[in-house]
Design an enzyme around this catalytic site. Structure first.
Site, mmCIF file in Angstrom:
data_model
loop_
_atom_site.group_PDB
_atom_site.id
_atom_site.type_symbol
_atom_site.label_atom_id
_atom_site.label_comp_id
_atom_site.label_asym_id
_atom_site.label_seq_id
_atom_site.Cartn_x
_atom_site.Cartn_y
_atom_site.Cartn_z
ATOM 1 N N PRO A 245 28.757 -9.580 -19.194
ATOM 2 C CA PRO A 245 28.516 -9.936 -20.597
ATOM 3 C C PRO A 245 29.725 -10.533 -21.297
ATOM 4 O O PRO A 245 29.571 -11.335 -22.221
ATOM 5 C CB PRO A 245 28.090 -8.613 -21.238
ATOM 6 C CG PRO A 245 28.460 -7.550 -20.287
ATOM 7 C CD PRO A 245 28.435 -8.167 -18.927
ATOM 8 N N ASP B 277 24.503 -1.867 -11.221
ATOM 9 C CA ASP B 277 25.962 -1.929 -11.205
ATOM 10 C C ASP B 277 26.540 -1.538 -9.850
ATOM 11 O O ASP B 277 27.439 -2.207 -9.327
ATOM 12 C CB ASP B 277 26.531 -1.023 -12.306
ATOM 13 C CG ASP B 277 28.050 -0.974 -12.277
ATOM 14 O OD1 ASP B 277 28.673 -1.924 -12.776
ATOM 15 O OD2 ASP B 277 28.608 0.001 -11.730
ATOM 16 N N GLY C 34 30.590 -3.821 -13.168
ATOM 17 C CA GLY C 34 29.668 -4.928 -12.899
ATOM 18 C C GLY C 34 28.797 -5.238 -14.091
ATOM 19 O O GLY C 34 28.528 -6.401 -14.412
ATOM 20 N N ASP C 35 28.347 -4.175 -14.759
ATOM 21 C CA ASP C 35 27.512 -4.342 -15.946
ATOM 22 C C ASP C 35 28.300 -4.830 -17.153
ATOM 23 O O ASP C 35 27.727 -5.435 -18.058
ATOM 24 C CB ASP C 35 26.852 -3.013 -16.307
ATOM 25 C CG ASP C 35 25.562 -2.773 -15.536
ATOM 26 O OD1 ASP C 35 24.907 -3.757 -15.162
ATOM 27 O OD2 ASP C 35 25.223 -1.605 -15.316
ATOM 28 N N LEU C 36 29.586 -4.542 -17.211
ATOM 29 C CA LEU C 36 30.367 -4.822 -18.417
ATOM 30 C C LEU C 36 31.165 -6.119 -18.353
ATOM 31 O O LEU C 36 31.511 -6.683 -19.396
ATOM 32 C CB LEU C 36 31.314 -3.651 -18.711
ATOM 33 C CG LEU C 36 30.610 -2.363 -19.144
ATOM 34 C CD1 LEU C 36 31.604 -1.213 -19.220
ATOM 35 C CD2 LEU C 36 29.912 -2.555 -20.481
#
Length: 415
Positions: free
Chosen positions: A190, A157, A185-187
């Protein structure tokens, strides 16, 4: 027909998802699909202890929360949140027998989701072309740092935040880059992955054609950054980093109170006049420095100093109530712990209490499905599974393996 969870009223009931994801970006995508009613089959490597999130502290068990695992039933809080409504099987995909078994499962899947580094799934023999060969209608969704054929390197992230430019949008002017505390970035990736997956499914339901959905973490976050014209701001001399204020809006920002902080958004004439009335300063309405939007922006420093002096002399709830009474958008700045227990988000099940498979209620909060439907029941209402909990059941029901085949795989350490 393979066994699926056909809970009445759930939009994706009967949809089978093979989940090859790990950590956060992929598992959050499949968590949302599970909350919408899909049967999500989480495929985990028995040789490595499964999803890396299973080893994230803290853990919850019979003695409550601990920073280290102390009992066999302890489960990572990360997994308790991300694994809900999913079923876990173990399968070593580096073993040719594991690959063959996965492809047997894939024949009866609607969707496959993976978040390996780009190209890894292909090298394992479980990429889109491999799965399409046994299931031409499959929707195969890939979430990677840089997209198929994109850049190389590890896409954590913080790396994505650094490359996207968002670290230079937060913080005060002239200070060091600031990592946003929420792993955006991770969320974000998705969310786009779920949108793409469901769009592809809708198209497939119409024309019978499956396809590969390819989402880049970097592209998703940089695309979101571009919705605000930061490059144009720089070209006309507006600062990109503005801290808690926006130079073209006033009164606007985060202001101190006796017991914390409040957020205030009052840039229009109507809102600004409401701020002045709430402050007990209706005379400022006629003050030429603050009579128009442009004048308020020009004299923002003086205006914000006045607002701060007023707000810090009273509790934040009192200040917010005074502003709200005048129709001004304002709110208390909540800590994460308080925000997670906000009655509004609890009532709508946008945030819910996590459950442990053996020990029940935990008092720990996690994400719900933040979408309400008028004619559908969506929720995350089953606790996360233990590693490999459903291996035998799903290999038989979904993959059609015999008891003897399953026993052989188990004996060989493939499952």
């Amino acid at each position: 027909m393979p066994h699926t969870d056909r809970t009445p009223g759930r939009p994706l009931a009967g949809t089978v998802v093979l989940d090859l994801t790990t950590a956060l970006a992929g598992p959050y995508a499949t968590l949302l699909l599970a909350g919408l009613g899909a049967t999500v089959v989480k495929v985990e490597n028995p040789a490595t202890g499964g999803d890396s999130a299973r080893n994230n502290s803290p853990y919850y068990g019979r003695d409550g929360l601990n920073m280290a695992r102390v009992d066999d039933t302890d489960m990572s809080v990360s997994m308790m949140g991300r694994g809900r409504n999913k079923k876990s099987i173990t399968l070593n995909l580096k073993d040719p027998r594991g690959r063959a078994t996965f492809l047997r499962l894939a024949r009866n899947a609607d969707i496959v989701v993976e978040n390996y580094a780009a190209g890894t799934a292909d090298r394992l023999g479980i990429g889109y072309e491999d799965v399409r060969a046994v299931n031409p209608t499959v929707i195969y969704t890939s979430i990677s740092g840089f997209g198929a054929g994109g850049g190389s390197g590890k896409a954590m992230d913080s790396i994505i935040q650094a490359l996207s430019g968002v670290m230079y949008t937060a913080g005060e002017p002239g200070t060091e880059p600031v990592r946003i505390g929420l792993p955006v970035g991770d969320l974000l990736a998705p969310l786009y992955a779920v949108i793409g997956t469901l769009a592809a499914k809708t198209q497939r339901d119409q024309d019978g054609v499956g396809q590969h959905v390819d989402v880049s973490m970097l592209g998703a976050l940089t695309s979101l950054l571009s919705t605000e014209p930061f490059d144009a701001h720089e070209q006309v001399g507006l600062p990109v980093r503005t801290g808690n204020e926006v130079p073209r809006l006033a009164p606007f920002g985060i202001f101190p109170a006796k017991d914390g902080f409040l957020a205030l958004c009052g840039p229009t004439d109507t809102f600004a006049r409401g701020v002045f009335r709430a402050m007990g300063r209706p005379d400022l309405i006629e003050d030429e420095r603050f009579a128009t939007r442009d004048q308020r922006v020009h004299h923002a420093s003086a205006l914000h100093e006045m607002v701060g002096a007023w707000s810090q002399s009273r509790p934040r709830a009192e200040a917010v109530a005074a502003l709200a009474a005048q129709g001004v958008p304002a709110a208390e700045v909540l800590t994460p712990a308080d925000a997670l227990r906000n009655p509004d988000v609890r009532r709508r099940e946008e945030v819910v209490e996590l459950g442990h498979p053996e020990h029940g209620s935990t008092g720990v909060m996690g994400p719900g499905v933040p979408i309400r439907f008028s004619h559908a029941d969506v929720r995350l209402d089953r606790p996360a599974p233990h590693l490999g909990e459903h291996t035998g059941e799903l290999l038989a029901d979904l993959g059609g393996l015999s008891g003897e085949e399953i026993a052989e795989l188990r004996q060989a350490g493939v499952i």
